[in-house]
Design a protein around this motif. Sequence first.
Motif, PDB file in Angstrom:
ATOM      1  N   GLY A   1      -9.084  -3.967  46.134  1.00  0.00           N
ATOM      2  CA  GLY A   1      -7.888  -4.150  45.340  1.00  0.00           C
ATOM      3  C   GLY A   1      -7.737  -5.572  44.835  1.00  0.00           C
ATOM      4  N   MET A   2      -6.906  -5.736  43.811  1.00  0.00           N
ATOM      5  CA  MET A   2      -6.643  -7.053  43.258  1.00  0.00           C
ATOM      6  C   MET A   2      -5.246  -7.074  42.646  1.00  0.00           C
ATOM      7  SD  MET A   2      -9.163  -6.790  39.951  1.00  0.00           S
ATOM      8  CE  MET A   2      -8.874  -8.482  39.471  1.00  0.00           C
ATOM      9  N   GLN A   3      -4.648  -8.242  42.623  1.00  0.00           N
ATOM     10  CA  GLN A   3      -3.335  -8.428  42.018  1.00  0.00           C
ATOM     11  C   GLN A   3      -3.514  -8.970  40.600  1.00  0.00           C
ATOM     12  OE1 GLN A   3      -0.410 -10.356  44.711  1.00  0.00           O
ATOM     13  NE2 GLN A   3      -2.016 -10.265  46.282  1.00  0.00           N
ATOM     14  N   LEU A   4      -2.714  -8.435  39.685  1.00  0.00           N
ATOM     15  CA  LEU A   4      -2.739  -8.874  38.297  1.00  0.00           C
ATOM     16  C   LEU A   4      -1.355  -9.394  37.937  1.00  0.00           C
ATOM     17  CD1 LEU A   4      -4.724  -5.938  36.622  1.00  0.00           C
ATOM     18  CD2 LEU A   4      -5.595  -8.207  37.240  1.00  0.00           C
TER      19      LEU A   4
ATOM     20  N   TRP B   1       8.612 -13.354  32.552  1.00  0.00           N
ATOM     21  CA  TRP B   1       7.256 -13.811  32.256  1.00  0.00           C
ATOM     22  C   TRP B   1       6.574 -12.999  31.152  1.00  0.00           C
ATOM     23  CZ3 TRP B   1       7.484 -12.985  38.026  1.00  0.00           C
ATOM     24  CH2 TRP B   1       7.982 -14.116  38.675  1.00  0.00           C
ATOM     25  N   ASN B   2       7.312 -12.091  30.541  1.00  0.00           N
ATOM     26  CA  ASN B   2       6.815 -11.347  29.381  1.00  0.00           C
ATOM     27  C   ASN B   2       5.612 -10.467  29.699  1.00  0.00           C
ATOM     28  OD1 ASN B   2       7.043 -10.590  26.672  1.00  0.00           O
ATOM     29  ND2 ASN B   2       5.473 -12.059  26.036  1.00  0.00           N
ATOM     30  N   GLY B   3       5.601  -9.917  30.907  1.00  0.00           N
ATOM     31  CA  GLY B   3       4.533  -9.000  31.282  1.00  0.00           C
ATOM     32  C   GLY B   3       4.744  -8.494  32.686  1.00  0.00           C
ATOM     33  N   PRO B   4       4.174  -7.350  33.023  1.00  0.00           N
ATOM     34  CA  PRO B   4       4.358  -6.790  34.362  1.00  0.00           C
ATOM     35  C   PRO B   4       3.477  -7.475  35.395  1.00  0.00           C
ATOM     36  CG  PRO B   4       2.898  -5.386  33.104  1.00  0.00           C
ATOM     37  CD  PRO B   4       3.367  -6.463  32.159  1.00  0.00           C
ATOM     38  N   TYR B   5       3.884  -7.342  36.645  1.00  0.00           N
ATOM     39  CA  TYR B   5       3.052  -7.741  37.771  1.00  0.00           C
ATOM     40  C   TYR B   5       2.488  -6.447  38.361  1.00  0.00           C
ATOM     41  CZ  TYR B   5       1.469 -10.657  41.658  1.00  0.00           C
ATOM     42  OH  TYR B   5       0.691 -11.353  42.545  1.00  0.00           O
ATOM     43  N   GLY B   6       1.161  -6.364  38.499  1.00  0.00           N
ATOM     44  CA  GLY B   6       0.559  -5.128  38.965  1.00  0.00           C
ATOM     45  C   GLY B   6      -0.504  -5.327  40.011  1.00  0.00           C
ATOM     46  N   VAL B   7      -0.848  -4.229  40.656  1.00  0.00           N
ATOM     47  CA  VAL B   7      -1.970  -4.203  41.591  1.00  0.00           C
ATOM     48  C   VAL B   7      -2.866  -3.047  41.183  1.00  0.00           C
ATOM     49  CG1 VAL B   7      -0.781  -5.304  43.510  1.00  0.00           C
ATOM     50  CG2 VAL B   7      -0.589  -2.832  43.234  1.00  0.00           C
ATOM     51  N   VAL B   8      -4.166  -3.245  41.364  1.00  0.00           N
ATOM     52  CA  VAL B   8      -5.131  -2.268  40.877  1.00  0.00           C
ATOM     53  C   VAL B   8      -6.409  -2.396  41.688  1.00  0.00           C
ATOM     54  CG1 VAL B   8      -6.159  -3.836  39.157  1.00  0.00           C
ATOM     55  CG2 VAL B   8      -6.153  -1.373  38.723  1.00  0.00           C
ATOM     56  N   HIS B   9      -7.201  -1.350  41.712  1.00  0.00           N
ATOM     57  CA  HIS B   9      -8.524  -1.469  42.315  1.00  0.00           C
ATOM     58  C   HIS B   9      -9.448  -2.151  41.315  1.00  0.00           C
ATOM     59  CE1 HIS B   9     -12.309  -0.446  44.308  1.00  0.00           C
ATOM     60  NE2 HIS B   9     -11.594  -0.114  45.367  1.00  0.00           N
ATOM     61  N   ARG B  10     -10.245  -3.086  41.808  1.00  0.00           N
ATOM     62  CA  ARG B  10     -11.137  -3.839  40.925  1.00  0.00           C
ATOM     63  C   ARG B  10     -12.052  -2.911  40.121  1.00  0.00           C
ATOM     64  NH1 ARG B  10     -13.142  -9.135  40.609  1.00  0.00           N
ATOM     65  NH2 ARG B  10     -11.741  -9.705  42.305  1.00  0.00           N
ATOM     66  N   ALA B  11     -12.527  -1.853  40.752  1.00  0.00           N
ATOM     67  CA  ALA B  11     -13.419  -0.933  40.059  1.00  0.00           C
ATOM     68  C   ALA B  11     -12.713  -0.245  38.891  1.00  0.00           C
ATOM     69  CB  ALA B  11     -13.954   0.108  41.031  1.00  0.00           C
ATOM     70  N   ASP B  12     -11.427   0.061  39.046  1.00  0.00           N
ATOM     71  CA  ASP B  12     -10.687   0.678  37.949  1.00  0.00           C
ATOM     72  C   ASP B  12     -10.569  -0.281  36.777  1.00  0.00           C
ATOM     73  OD1 ASP B  12     -10.313   3.048  39.341  1.00  0.00           O
ATOM     74  OD2 ASP B  12      -8.372   2.435  40.165  1.00  0.00           O
TER      75      ASP B  12
ATOM     76  N   GLU C   1       2.927  -1.086  39.719  1.00  0.00           N
ATOM     77  CA  GLU C   1       3.819  -2.239  39.666  1.00  0.00           C
ATOM     78  C   GLU C   1       4.641  -2.272  40.946  1.00  0.00           C
ATOM     79  OE1 GLU C   1       5.985  -2.905  36.018  1.00  0.00           O
ATOM     80  OE2 GLU C   1       4.578  -1.607  34.918  1.00  0.00           O
ATOM     81  N   PRO C   2       4.352  -3.186  41.866  1.00  0.00           N
ATOM     82  CA  PRO C   2       5.079  -3.239  43.136  1.00  0.00           C
ATOM     83  C   PRO C   2       6.533  -3.651  42.925  1.00  0.00           C
ATOM     84  CG  PRO C   2       3.711  -5.172  42.899  1.00  0.00           C
ATOM     85  CD  PRO C   2       3.366  -4.269  41.757  1.00  0.00           C
ATOM     86  N   SER C   3       7.379  -3.215  43.852  1.00  0.00           N
ATOM     87  CA  SER C   3       8.790  -3.574  43.754  1.00  0.00           C
ATOM     88  C   SER C   3       9.002  -5.061  43.991  1.00  0.00           C
ATOM     89  CB  SER C   3       9.603  -2.766  44.773  1.00  0.00           C
ATOM     90  OG  SER C   3       9.456  -1.379  44.552  1.00  0.00           O
ATOM     91  N   ASN C   4       8.381  -5.580  45.040  1.00  0.00           N
ATOM     92  CA  ASN C   4       8.600  -6.970  45.450  1.00  0.00           C
ATOM     93  C   ASN C   4       7.298  -7.624  45.878  1.00  0.00           C
ATOM     94  OD1 ASN C   4      11.673  -6.992  45.526  1.00  0.00           O
ATOM     95  ND2 ASN C   4      11.274  -5.362  47.008  1.00  0.00           N
ATOM     96  N   LEU C   5       7.280  -8.941  45.782  1.00  0.00           N
ATOM     97  CA  LEU C   5       6.304  -9.752  46.498  1.00  0.00           C
ATOM     98  C   LEU C   5       7.010 -10.238  47.758  1.00  0.00           C
ATOM     99  CD1 LEU C   5       4.720 -11.986  43.683  1.00  0.00           C
ATOM    100  CD2 LEU C   5       3.953  -9.774  44.517  1.00  0.00           C
ATOM    101  N   SER C   6       6.676  -9.652  48.896  1.00  0.00           N
ATOM    102  CA  SER C   6       7.423  -9.882  50.125  1.00  0.00           C
ATOM    103  C   SER C   6       6.644 -10.754  51.089  1.00  0.00           C
ATOM    104  CB  SER C   6       7.753  -8.549  50.805  1.00  0.00           C
ATOM    105  OG  SER C   6       8.590  -7.758  49.986  1.00  0.00           O
ATOM    106  N   LEU C   7       7.339 -11.692  51.694  1.00  0.00           N
ATOM    107  CA  LEU C   7       6.789 -12.526  52.755  1.00  0.00           C
ATOM    108  C   LEU C   7       7.414 -12.085  54.072  1.00  0.00           C
ATOM    109  CD1 LEU C   7       7.026 -16.032  51.026  1.00  0.00           C
ATOM    110  CD2 LEU C   7       5.028 -14.536  51.164  1.00  0.00           C
TER     111      LEU C   7
ATOM    112  N   GLU D   1       9.157  -6.419  40.107  1.00  0.00           N
ATOM    113  CA  GLU D   1       9.284  -5.281  39.201  1.00  0.00           C
ATOM    114  C   GLU D   1      10.509  -5.434  38.299  1.00  0.00           C
ATOM    115  OE1 GLU D   1       8.899  -0.438  39.407  1.00  0.00           O
ATOM    116  OE2 GLU D   1      10.004  -1.437  41.005  1.00  0.00           O
ATOM    117  N   ARG D   2      11.567  -5.967  38.855  1.00  0.00           N
ATOM    118  CA  ARG D   2      12.812  -6.105  38.108  1.00  0.00           C
ATOM    119  C   ARG D   2      12.784  -7.283  37.138  1.00  0.00           C
ATOM    120  NH1 ARG D   2      17.287  -9.080  39.211  1.00  0.00           N
ATOM    121  NH2 ARG D   2      16.725  -9.451  41.399  1.00  0.00           N
ATOM    122  N   ILE D   3      12.115  -8.365  37.495  1.00  0.00           N
ATOM    123  CA  ILE D   3      12.251  -9.590  36.694  1.00  0.00           C
ATOM    124  C   ILE D   3      11.021  -9.960  35.881  1.00  0.00           C
ATOM    125  CG2 ILE D   3      13.870 -10.498  38.407  1.00  0.00           C
ATOM    126  CD1 ILE D   3      11.681 -12.481  39.251  1.00  0.00           C
ATOM    127  N   ALA D   4       9.856  -9.379  36.178  1.00  0.00           N
ATOM    128  CA  ALA D   4       8.611  -9.893  35.587  1.00  0.00           C
ATOM    129  C   ALA D   4       8.604  -9.814  34.071  1.00  0.00           C
ATOM    130  CB  ALA D   4       7.412  -9.154  36.161  1.00  0.00           C
TER     131      ALA D   4
END
Length: 393
Positions: free
Chosen positions: A43-46, A97-108, A69-75, A90-93
């Motif tokens: 996996g990778m974060q975009l 920042w004019n684009g979504p924050y996402g997670v995806v498999h690198r192969a995809d 698109e994850p709901s939060n970046l949680s610590l 998810e709510r503010i990106a």
Amino acid sequence: MQPRIAIVGAGIAGLCAALAFAQRGCRVDVAEFSNSLDEVGAGMQLSPNVTRLLGSLGTGRELSRVMVEPSNLSLLSGLDLRALNAIPVERIAAARWNGPYGVVHRADLQGLLADAAKMQPAIRLFLGKRITAETEDMLVDQLTELTGDPPDMVIGADGVWSTIRKFAPGASPATFSGTIAWRGLLEPDIFADIADQDNVNAFLAPHTHLVTYPLGHRGHINAVAVTPGKIKDRDWDNVGDTSVLLDHFNGWSDALRNALASTSWRYWPLFEVRHTCFVAGRRTVLIGDAAHAMTPHAAQGAAMAIEDACALAACYEAVGGNARDTISRFDALRTPRVARVRKRSDFNKFAYHAGGFVRLARNAVLAVRSGESLASDLDWLYGYDATDLSHPT
């Protein structure tokens, strides 16, 4: 005459560069050592600084099908699962920042980039081709023999073990960072009582940390644990010993330890190229890990590769297609940007792995800041447009 660009490497950096240059009217030949573009990696974060760019390359619709698109970046505390803070991405990106924050498999991601390249008439892929050049002139000769035409510019996108970087003036070799990335896939039901599966969760503890996030249609939770470690030679991509991994998680939450024990692991020693080197010759330039491989503590390794690819094509267009001027402008633009991102990655490692008083101070600071306040610290990173050549770092 149609400008001709040769790219060595058909990973994420190379394929993004191919699409970006083809959009600008260039003919692009991509030489790849592997015989096929198989599904590899994890996996990778975009972040928004690159989801915007991927959309501009014509892959936005396909990306939305495989990206979550994850709901939060949680610590969270890895020791007791206590929430430390969260950024509501998810709510503010999109607005911030004019684009979504996402997670995806690198192969995809690589697969959709490869499909887009195959559909582009200006791009030719040459698979199973090893480049063995020891000088820039030899490189140009090999690529000319392969493609039938001399390239106007050569792009080395051949990763952390780059062949082309070896003859770049002043380049440094890849060196072991002292840390290991353990990668595994967790079953969602095992993770259900630990933390929100829809989030990017960073569990922090002294000397190590764990990041988890969903992989959507693949039906698993991606898990990456970063620990100290030693290696023999490159020791690259091996089956991991779960008992060794668990030794690094002594004192952690029992629920987390049980989840980690429930799956199999592979480990990747993390190598980096600390001295960024883009210029590899008169008409040869390095991008991505070949130029500046970095540790993943800011989740920006692939992002910097994608930024490089799009920024290089923008520079080429801006200077009218002159390779030497392109490389000079690109180097001046990207060197400070990569340095700032690397500094952030180093800071994150320090903060994530903190112990003792520093850990207590970190937690105290996180407790009094809002998620939106933490988001503001990332405006320079996620709001950056790599194709705006006047943009500050």
